[in-house]
Design an enzyme around this catalytic site. Structure first.
Site, mmCIF file in Angstrom:
data_model
loop_
_atom_site.group_PDB
_atom_site.id
_atom_site.type_symbol
_atom_site.label_atom_id
_atom_site.label_comp_id
_atom_site.label_asym_id
_atom_site.label_seq_id
_atom_site.Cartn_x
_atom_site.Cartn_y
_atom_site.Cartn_z
ATOM 1 N N HIS A 257 0.846 -1.184 0.000
ATOM 2 C CA HIS A 257 0.000 0.000 0.000
ATOM 3 C C HIS A 257 0.884 1.237 0.000
ATOM 4 O O HIS A 257 1.997 1.212 0.525
ATOM 5 C CB HIS A 257 -0.924 0.010 1.230
ATOM 6 C CG HIS A 257 -1.995 1.048 1.163
ATOM 7 N ND1 HIS A 257 -1.807 2.329 1.645
ATOM 8 C CD2 HIS A 257 -3.251 1.004 0.663
ATOM 9 C CE1 HIS A 257 -2.916 3.028 1.453
ATOM 10 N NE2 HIS A 257 -3.799 2.243 0.858
ATOM 11 N N ASP B 149 -7.915 -4.483 -0.603
ATOM 12 C CA ASP B 149 -8.354 -5.067 -1.870
ATOM 13 C C ASP B 149 -8.082 -6.568 -1.927
ATOM 14 O O ASP B 149 -8.735 -7.295 -2.670
ATOM 15 C CB ASP B 149 -7.649 -4.379 -3.045
ATOM 16 C CG ASP B 149 -8.053 -2.931 -3.183
ATOM 17 O OD1 ASP B 149 -9.263 -2.664 -3.137
ATOM 18 O OD2 ASP B 149 -7.169 -2.076 -3.321
#
Length: 453
Positions: free
Chosen positions: A330, A389
């Site tokens: 991320h 995700d």
């Protein structure tokens, strides 16, 4: 002449010329201290504004040193773990409560939350014949473009569309929060019928149900869903609702709002940003990557075989050959993404209910092995962990949501954050956002046409 949709050899040649004369040497970014992507080499974002709405913590200062820590996310100062545990412990849906918190800056009292739910329910309707004249008349395979078109068309039904006074913008935002699920699901049904040749049906939302329940009700032919399914979808919506002012689509919201334009144009711009696979489309990539893994790994319970597949991903030898393990890493978090941790706590329950426990074990194994493989194969400045995700795509697949709706469902959540940030920009700043770009092209002289070689 017809509308041109083909890339001709002439266009290819011109594109090469464009590339040759537009390319910028990478070392110049370092020489002039330009932060590509508005992030420095350590992944820190360039400070572009102030916000009251949410906060992300991924590092802490210990004895003057910046040390990675487990990720934390706060909505209006309230830890996302505490917020989700609160409504889950009380066996309530959380979308509406979290929306109230983000929009108005505090947790609602019971009667305020009840009133807010009624307010959203009353806004959960579209203009007369809108489904027939707008959604059904021009179905498209991309639901995000369909959603954007619907949002922009709503402008023409609004008598005060250009009024950017706070009460009017709030009214518009509440309306969009309420109708985004309808626009998304109805757009999918039109596509599913007119383009894929499947049966067409429209279910009206129920004013007595939560946002998550209404999404499942409107989507499914029989309108049926389990309590766990609705609770997990509700949780996913809350976790996707907001993520700091610096994410691409929210920053887009601030930038476009600062120009003084209308709400519909602003949200359409944010949707265009979210559509990108580097932003809102990431969970689709995760699901497709796992489908490719199952297709190409003989034994998905064997750690060595999984490890080899992950190495092939990084070496651009598997799946889309982009060199990425989707769902891992991320821009901000390093040790952990709190949203992924919260969602994972329900994934196993849903997998057991759906008969997909083997898939859950496969996801868990990749979550464990991927950081190890990335650390071995890549030189990285910070840790890598599963992001939201990684599990949200798996959750959506277990909820039988079609791939085409993955990013629109994300938008159904993030419209709350966009709305909060649009209001924040209008309340606090009356200055257009206009960053500087440094020109590196040398000056030249104009040459008459017949003298050019």
């Amino acid at each position: 002449m017809s509308f041109q949709t083909k890339v001709t050899p002439e266009i290819v040649e011109l594109a090469e010329e464009c590339k040759e004369n537009t390319g910028i040497a990478k070392e110049l970014y370092a020489e002039y201290d330009v932060k590509k992507g508005l992030r420095d080499v350590n992944g820190q974002g360039v400070r572009a504004g102030l916000t009251n709405i949410s906060n992300i913590v991924s590092f802490k200062n210990i004895d003057g040193n910046r040390v990675p820590c487990p990720g934390e996310l706060y909505y209006r100062g309230i830890n996302i773990h505490d917020l989700t545990e609160g409504f889950l412990r009380e066996n309530r849906f959380g979308f509406e409560e979290a929306a109230y918190l983000l929009l108005f800056g505090r947790l609602p009292k019971k009667e305020e939350l009840d009133d807010f739910c009624v307010l959203l329910a009353n806004q959960r309707s579209l203009p007369k014949n809108f489904v027939r004249d707008v959604i059904m008349k021009a179905p498209a395979k991309d639901m995000m473009n369909t959603l954007s078109r619907s949002v922009l068309t709503l402008y023409y039904y609004d008598k005060n569309a250009d009024d950017i006074s706070l009460p009017n913008v709030l009214r518009q935002c509440l309306n969009l929060i309420a109708v985004f699920p309808m626009l998304s699901v109805y757009g999918y049904h039109a596509y599913n019928h007119y383009i894929k040749g499947k049966s067409f049906y429209i279910h009206n939302p129920s004013p007595k149900l939560s946002t998550a329940e209404n999404i499942l009700l409107m989507l499914r032919p029989d309108t049926k869903y389990s309590e766990l399914e609705a609770k997990v979808l509700d949780l996913a919506l809350v976790l996707h609702m907001e993520h700091g002012g610096g994410n691409n689509s929210t920053f887009t919201t601030h930038v476009v709002t600062s120009s003084g334009t209308d709400t519909y144009s602003t949200i359409a711009a944010a949707l265009g940003s979210l559509k990108g696979p580097k932003h809102g489309g990431a969970n689709i990539k995760v699901v497709k990557m796992f489908a490719d893994l199952k297709k190409n790994v003989r034994d998905v319970t064997d750690e060595d075989q999984i490890r080899e597949y992950l190495k092939k991903l990084l070496h651009k030898e598997a799946f889309d050959k982009k060199g990425l393990i989707y769902g891992m890493g991320h821009a901000v978090y390093s040790v952990s993404d709190p949203r992924a941790q919260i969602l994972k706590s329900f994934v196993e329950k849903l997998a057991d209910q759906k008969g997909r426990h083997k898939d859950y074990l496969m996801y868990s194994m990749v979550e464990k092995l991927a950081p190890e493989v990335i650390a071995e194969e890549r030189h990285i400045y910070k840790g890598v962990s599963a992001n939201v995700d990684f599990y949200s795509g798996f959750v959506y697949s277990m909820l039988d949501l079609p791939l085409e709706l993955y990013t629109p469902i994300f938008a159904c959540a993030r419209i709350v954050g966009w709305s909060a940030h649009r209001l924040e920009e209008l309340i606090n700043v009356d200055k257009i956002i206009r960053p500087a770009y440094m020109n590196i092209c040398p000056n030249g002289e104009y040459i008459p046409l017949d003298e050019r070689k």
